[in-house]
Every structure is written in C-alpha cells, then in structure tokens.
Design a protein around this motif. Structure first.
Motif, PDB file in Angstrom:
ATOM      1  N   LEU A 407      46.696  34.801  35.789  1.00 53.64           N
ATOM      2  CA  LEU A 407      46.859  34.059  37.171  1.00 53.64           C
ATOM      3  C   LEU A 407      48.026  33.357  36.945  1.00 53.64           C
ATOM      4  O   LEU A 407      49.084  33.218  37.983  1.00 53.64           O
ATOM      5  CB  LEU A 407      45.685  33.373  37.695  1.00 53.64           C
ATOM      6  CG  LEU A 407      44.421  34.298  38.127  1.00 53.64           C
ATOM      7  CD1 LEU A 407      43.299  33.572  38.669  1.00 53.64           C
ATOM      8  CD2 LEU A 407      44.830  35.359  39.179  1.00 53.64           C
ATOM      9  N   GLN A 408      48.187  32.250  36.192  1.00 52.48           N
ATOM     10  CA  GLN A 408      49.138  31.670  35.898  1.00 52.48           C
ATOM     11  C   GLN A 408      50.570  32.338  35.609  1.00 52.48           C
ATOM     12  O   GLN A 408      51.676  31.921  36.083  1.00 52.48           O
ATOM     13  CB  GLN A 408      49.119  30.585  34.540  1.00 52.48           C
ATOM     14  CG  GLN A 408      48.006  29.576  34.922  1.00 52.48           C
ATOM     15  CD  GLN A 408      47.558  28.742  33.664  1.00 52.48           C
ATOM     16  OE1 GLN A 408      47.950  29.234  32.404  1.00 52.48           O
ATOM     17  NE2 GLN A 408      47.408  27.437  33.978  1.00 52.48           N
ATOM     18  N   ALA A 409      50.320  33.406  35.024  1.00 50.91           N
ATOM     19  CA  ALA A 409      51.470  34.464  34.784  1.00 50.91           C
ATOM     20  C   ALA A 409      51.902  35.052  36.056  1.00 50.91           C
ATOM     21  O   ALA A 409      53.234  35.585  36.144  1.00 50.91           O
ATOM     22  CB  ALA A 409      51.258  35.331  33.674  1.00 50.91           C
ATOM     23  N   GLY A 410      51.391  35.293  36.952  1.00 54.08           N
ATOM     24  CA  GLY A 410      51.762  35.886  38.231  1.00 54.08           C
ATOM     25  C   GLY A 410      50.879  37.032  38.597  1.00 54.08           C
ATOM     26  O   GLY A 410      51.144  37.826  39.622  1.00 54.08           O
ATOM     27  N   VAL A 411      49.841  37.268  37.755  1.00 54.00           N
ATOM     28  CA  VAL A 411      49.123  38.360  38.118  1.00 54.00           C
ATOM     29  C   VAL A 411      48.057  38.360  39.442  1.00 54.00           C
ATOM     30  O   VAL A 411      47.828  37.110  39.770  1.00 54.00           O
ATOM     31  CB  VAL A 411      47.854  38.752  36.938  1.00 54.00           C
ATOM     32  CG1 VAL A 411      46.611  39.433  37.408  1.00 54.00           C
ATOM     33  CG2 VAL A 411      48.683  39.470  35.724  1.00 54.00           C
ATOM     34  N   ASP A 412      47.965  39.181  40.193  1.00 50.36           N
ATOM     35  CA  ASP A 412      46.962  39.107  41.565  1.00 50.36           C
ATOM     36  C   ASP A 412      45.669  39.484  41.275  1.00 50.36           C
ATOM     37  O   ASP A 412      44.590  39.060  42.056  1.00 50.36           O
ATOM     38  CB  ASP A 412      47.616  40.054  42.591  1.00 50.36           C
ATOM     39  CG  ASP A 412      49.114  39.459  42.925  1.00 50.36           C
ATOM     40  OD1 ASP A 412      49.339  38.112  43.243  1.00 50.36           O
ATOM     41  OD2 ASP A 412      50.074  40.369  43.022  1.00 50.36           O
ATOM     42  N   LEU A 413      45.470  40.531  40.620  1.00 53.80           N
ATOM     43  CA  LEU A 413      44.116  41.261  40.506  1.00 53.80           C
ATOM     44  C   LEU A 413      43.677  41.498  38.993  1.00 53.80           C
ATOM     45  O   LEU A 413      44.311  42.109  38.294  1.00 53.80           O
ATOM     46  CB  LEU A 413      44.268  42.649  41.240  1.00 53.80           C
ATOM     47  CG  LEU A 413      42.892  43.170  41.609  1.00 53.80           C
ATOM     48  CD1 LEU A 413      42.065  42.350  42.515  1.00 53.80           C
ATOM     49  CD2 LEU A 413      43.015  44.667  42.289  1.00 53.80           C
ATOM     50  N   ILE A 414      42.756  40.676  38.736  1.00 56.27           N
ATOM     51  CA  ILE A 414      42.103  40.887  37.363  1.00 56.27           C
ATOM     52  C   ILE A 414      41.124  42.024  37.257  1.00 56.27           C
ATOM     53  O   ILE A 414      40.192  41.989  37.709  1.00 56.27           O
ATOM     54  CB  ILE A 414      41.440  39.688  36.925  1.00 56.27           C
ATOM     55  CG1 ILE A 414      42.529  38.223  36.990  1.00 56.27           C
ATOM     56  CG2 ILE A 414      40.810  39.592  35.350  1.00 56.27           C
ATOM     57  CD1 ILE A 414      41.884  36.986  36.818  1.00 56.27           C
ATOM     58  N   LEU A 415      41.623  42.834  36.329  1.00 57.44           N
ATOM     59  CA  LEU A 415      40.531  44.104  36.150  1.00 57.44           C
ATOM     60  C   LEU A 415      39.567  44.156  35.050  1.00 57.44           C
ATOM     61  O   LEU A 415      40.181  43.872  33.903  1.00 57.44           O
ATOM     62  CB  LEU A 415      41.365  45.451  36.051  1.00 57.44           C
ATOM     63  CG  LEU A 415      40.567  46.649  35.891  1.00 57.44           C
ATOM     64  CD1 LEU A 415      40.082  47.219  37.070  1.00 57.44           C
ATOM     65  CD2 LEU A 415      41.891  47.870  35.678  1.00 57.44           C
ATOM     66  N   ALA A 433      40.506  21.374  37.539  1.00 54.23           N
ATOM     67  CA  ALA A 433      41.307  20.522  36.679  1.00 54.23           C
ATOM     68  C   ALA A 433      42.709  20.355  37.130  1.00 54.23           C
ATOM     69  O   ALA A 433      43.273  19.558  36.417  1.00 54.23           O
ATOM     70  CB  ALA A 433      41.150  21.184  35.378  1.00 54.23           C
ATOM     71  N   GLY A 434      43.088  21.140  37.713  1.00 61.12           N
ATOM     72  CA  GLY A 434      44.497  21.195  38.532  1.00 61.12           C
ATOM     73  C   GLY A 434      45.425  22.173  37.542  1.00 61.12           C
ATOM     74  O   GLY A 434      46.689  22.088  37.598  1.00 61.12           O
ATOM     75  N   THR A 435      44.877  22.728  36.645  1.00 53.75           N
ATOM     76  CA  THR A 435      45.728  23.959  35.848  1.00 53.75           C
ATOM     77  C   THR A 435      46.111  25.047  36.564  1.00 53.75           C
ATOM     78  O   THR A 435      47.128  25.799  36.349  1.00 53.75           O
ATOM     79  CB  THR A 435      45.029  24.324  34.479  1.00 53.75           C
ATOM     80  OG1 THR A 435      43.694  24.763  34.807  1.00 53.75           O
ATOM     81  CG2 THR A 435      45.046  23.072  33.618  1.00 53.75           C
ATOM     82  N   LEU A 436      45.388  25.384  37.571  1.00 54.28           N
ATOM     83  CA  LEU A 436      45.784  26.276  38.845  1.00 54.28           C
ATOM     84  C   LEU A 436      45.796  25.641  40.008  1.00 54.28           C
ATOM     85  O   LEU A 436      44.689  24.765  40.336  1.00 54.28           O
ATOM     86  CB  LEU A 436      44.712  27.621  38.751  1.00 54.28           C
ATOM     87  CG  LEU A 436      44.830  28.870  37.728  1.00 54.28           C
ATOM     88  CD1 LEU A 436      43.827  29.550  37.774  1.00 54.28           C
ATOM     89  CD2 LEU A 436      46.001  29.352  37.922  1.00 54.28           C
ATOM     90  N   THR A 437      46.545  25.946  40.803  1.00 50.82           N
ATOM     91  CA  THR A 437      46.575  25.391  42.151  1.00 50.82           C
ATOM     92  C   THR A 437      45.979  26.380  43.464  1.00 50.82           C
ATOM     93  O   THR A 437      46.169  27.546  43.035  1.00 50.82           O
ATOM     94  CB  THR A 437      47.940  24.990  42.597  1.00 50.82           C
ATOM     95  OG1 THR A 437      48.891  26.219  42.641  1.00 50.82           O
ATOM     96  CG2 THR A 437      48.701  24.364  41.408  1.00 50.82           C
ATOM     97  N   GLU A 438      45.886  25.737  44.309  1.00 53.14           N
ATOM     98  CA  GLU A 438      45.148  26.342  45.430  1.00 53.14           C
ATOM     99  C   GLU A 438      46.629  27.291  45.823  1.00 53.14           C
ATOM    100  O   GLU A 438      46.049  28.453  46.334  1.00 53.14           O
ATOM    101  CB  GLU A 438      44.808  25.480  46.615  1.00 53.14           C
ATOM    102  CG  GLU A 438      44.179  26.286  47.682  1.00 53.14           C
ATOM    103  CD  GLU A 438      42.559  26.371  47.283  1.00 53.14           C
ATOM    104  OE1 GLU A 438      42.024  27.432  48.063  1.00 53.14           O
ATOM    105  OE2 GLU A 438      41.793  25.584  46.870  1.00 53.14           O
TER     106      GLU A 438
END
Length: 457
Positions: A407-415, A433-438
């Motif tokens: 998700l950080q890399a820019g993926v939308d859908l994790i298969l 934790a804030g390592t990913l944002t809303e």
C-alpha cells in the motif's frame, strides 16, 4: 218667425259656442300635460347621465387611489435609490441556471457519498481480494450459505477470487456467486469483485472442466502466431460471455507479457509472442472482448514477466534489464493499455535490481508503481498485486509487513495474502501508528469504488 223659434235658435248657438270653448280648453290642457311629461323625461335622462358620470368619476377616482397606494407601498418597501425593474431587466439580473451535471460529476458525487458512509475498517477491507476459504475459514468452499453470510457481515472484503476446487458445475457456481453478491447488498456494502483466472489455454479454471461445456480456447501463442487480431477479440468475447453468465465480474487476463527470454518457462505459451507491438495489440483486443461481455479485464504481469529468470511462484525471480530496455519491449503492451483506458493492471513479484538497486519485488516497490507506472506512464487505474502468498513475497516478508509495503508503494488491491487476518490487522495497526495515512487509503478506495459503481450502473 215667432218668439219660440227665435229662442230655440239662440239656445243652439250658445251650445255651439260652449262646445268650441270646451274643445279648445281640452286641447290646451292635453298639450300642457304632454309638455310636462316630456320635460319630466328629459329631466330624468339628465339626472341619470349625471349620476352615470359621477359613477365613472368615482371609479376613476378609486383606480387613482389604488395607484397612489401601490406607489406609496413601493416607496416604503424599496430602499431609497432603488430602481423599479421591468420584467426583461429582472430576467437579466437573475443568476444563470446551473447546467445539468455530467455523468462523471454524478459518479464522483456517488463515490463521495459511499465513502462518507464507510468506517476506516470498511475502507481497509475494500483493499483485499481473498479466497472464499480465507473469508469463511473453511477448507474448501463450494457454496455460499449462512457461514458466508456471517463472514461477509464481519469481513466484507473488496473481492473474492475462485479456483477450480470451488467450481463444480454451472448452477452451483451461479448460486454461490449470486448468494455472495446478495449478502453484500443486504448488508449495505459495495458489491465485491468476483474474479477468476481464465486466460484460455492451460490456465482456465472453467474451460478445462467438462462439466461447464465451455468453448475450448487455444493457448495465446497459437493465436498470436495466427496473426489474426480478430481471433484474439473473439477469445475475449467467448471467455467473457460464459464468465458473465455464471456471475463473474473480473478476469485476471489477458497476459500482456512479451516473451523476450526464450528460457522463460513461467509464461511460455501463455504469451501472444515475442513482438512487443503484436502482444500489445492482441492483448488489448482480448481485453476489449472481455469487457464487451461485461467482465473487467486485468492486464498482467507488469513490468513484464517474459524476460525473467526464475519463477516468482517459488521464490526470487528477476530481470537484469534497465528501464529504457523495458520501455522498448516489455512495457509496450502496458503503455498501450493505459492509452486505451484499461482499468486493472496486475503488478508482478519480479525484481529489477538494475532499476531499484535491490531485490525488492516490483509489487512492493514505490519507484516501480508510483514513479514509473503512475507518474511516468500516466496510469490512474487500479493496481492489483499478483497473489501475495507466492514464494517471492511470502519467503521474505510476513503478511502484515507485505500488505503495508504494497500500500505504501501505491498498490490498491492486495490479492490473496498468505494470512488475510494478519495482513488486515497489520494495515489497521499501520494506520494507527501513522506509517500509513487515511488519505493514502482513500485514494485506493476511490479507484475501487469508481469501477464498482460503474459496474453496478
């Protein structure tokens, strides 16, 4: 003449005189009476006319009073210095009517409405596409009953992918998929992507089972060698037709890999060939055929699995090519897909150390997804990973770490993460934790809903 005769004659004479006088008097009296009546009638007419004129005068006076009253009210109501507008002037001063909203604007409004009603947890669940076994906890799922319904209420994942073990015969599949979709609708969640790997040739979860009586599709290399692009489009239409009829909405096809490494056994005859332009044209023809039948196509495997050494299913797989080399061959089909509006691109777990400087899989690489695919190539559709339980990822990263990196890399859908619940909780923890944002999550949910709401319409 004697005296008696003379008296009689005088008597007659006097009678005549009296009659004449009476007649004259009577006539005079009649004239006087007639004149009086005439005078009275004329007088009445004059009086009536006067009264009529007075009535009209009174009416005119009332109108003048009304006008004066209106003017007085206007003077009281209107601020000093204001002007009385004529209808034409009033029309000119009215604000212009807002133009009707476009389909794009209406779709955007609908997306925002749906997102506004979603919790953070529900948004994160939209980013996962899992097997029915991962959803329900059962070993092999061939139906969607109460267990599936309860699981959907708790974990409404963005999509479900099915394999041959889930698919037995047409009515069973229609019922299973139909029930699953209904459970989402009843719970008020966006409809899931219902997907399958149906490329034709050797990879056909439906086509290779005789119970479905589906048209047998040759491998893509045979179709590419024919040189007939219409055949590729017909393949897409044929596959899309029977998938749609069963209830599927997404097909992980076509293969857009250019077979530039003859030693490559992972792709092999799944590819349309070795010529980048031919592969681009044939892959997009198949994609158009699928989508014309009501099934979304997924262009795979970015940035191109045809040049790799090794098998990402088993472990580390890579290509030594640099970005310029990839742009000249392996990336040609993906560039064409982007130009023609493809909605899904699958990113592979292959590594490109000459570009990234390390062994990180492209599926977890911000440079390969955000910098190259999105910014340089201009793609703004859905990026879906290859199956995350494959060795190239699962041997190096735990499910939670891999999901967050993707998700950080820019993926939308994790298969298909190796452990769905661990991956899901890992994303929630990263948000806390804030390592990913809303905002980052919302970007992907927005892309996913754009496709889903168009599909529902």
């Amino acid at each position: 003449m004697n005296r008696k005769q003379r008296q009689t004659k005088k008597s007659r004479y006097r009678n005549r005189i009296r009659n004449v006088i009476f007649g004259i008097s009577l006539g005079f009296l009649i004239c006087i009476m007639a004149g009086g009546v005439g005078i009275w009638m004329v007088s009445e007419q004059k009086t009536g006319g006067k009264e009529g004129k007075e009535g009209l005068t009174e009416a005119a006076s009332e109108e003048e009073k009304a006008e004066v009253t209106m003017e007085a009210r206007a003077e009281v109501t209107e601020p000093e210095g204001s002007e009385t507008l004529h209808p034409e002037e009033e029309a000119e001063d009215l604000p212009p009517e807002e133009p009707e909203k476009t389909e794009e604007e209406l779709l955007e409004e609908r997306i925002q409405e749906v997102m506004a009603d979603m919790t953070t947890r529900e948004k994160v669940l939209q980013l996962f596409m899992i097997t029915p076994e991962a959803l329900t906890g059962y070993e092999t799922v061939t139906m969607a009953g109460d267990s599936t319904k309860e699981a959907v209420l708790e974990y409404p994942a963005g999509g479900i992918i099915y394999f041959s073990s889930n698919l037995k015969e047409p009515e069973q599949v229609r019922t299973m998929l139909g029930n699953t979709k209904q459970y989402y609708e009843e719970a008020g969640y966006p409809a899931p992507f219902l997907g399958v790997d149906e490329e034709g040739g050797t990879v056909a979860r439906i086509g290779r089972q005789s119970a479905f009586g589906a048209e047998q599709i040759e491998d893509m290399r045979t179709i590419g060698d024919s040189g007939d692009i219409q055949e590729a489009r017909q393949v897409g239409q044929a596959i899309g037709s029977y998938l749609s009829e069963l209830g599927f909405t997404l097909d992980f096809a076509p293969v857009a890999d250019v077979l530039t490494n003859p030693e490559n056994q992972v792709i092999g005859r799944r590819s349309f060939g070795t010529d980048p332009d031919l592969v681009a044209d044939f892959a997009m023809a198949e994609a158009q055929g699928l989508e014309a039948s009501g099934v979304w196509a997924v262009l795979k495997h970015y940035p191109g699995h045809g040049a790799t050494q090794g098998d990402s299913h088993q472990g580390y797989a890579y290509t030594d090519k640099g970005l310029e080399e990839l742009m000249e061959a392996e990336l040609v089909p993906f560039r064409k897909g982007i130009q023609e509006g493809i909605r899904f691109i699958m990113v592979a777990h292959i590594s490109v150390p000459s570009i990234t400087g390390g062994e990180i899989p492209c599926s977890l690489s911000s440079y390969m997804i955000t910098d190259v695919l999105r910014e340089q190539m201009g793609y703004d559709g859905i990026v879906v990973t290859d199956a995350m339980n494959m060795g190239a990822v699962s041997q190096q990263y735990d499910p939670a770490e891999a999901a967050v990196l993707a998700l950080q890399a820019g993926v939308d859908l994790i298969l298909m993460p190796a452990d769905f619940h661990s991956a899901f909780e890992g994303v929630l923890d990263a948000l806390e934790a804030g390592t990913l944002t809303e905002e980052r999550i919302d970007e992907s949910v927005h892309r996913i809903l754009r496709v889903k709401l168009q599909t529902q319409d």
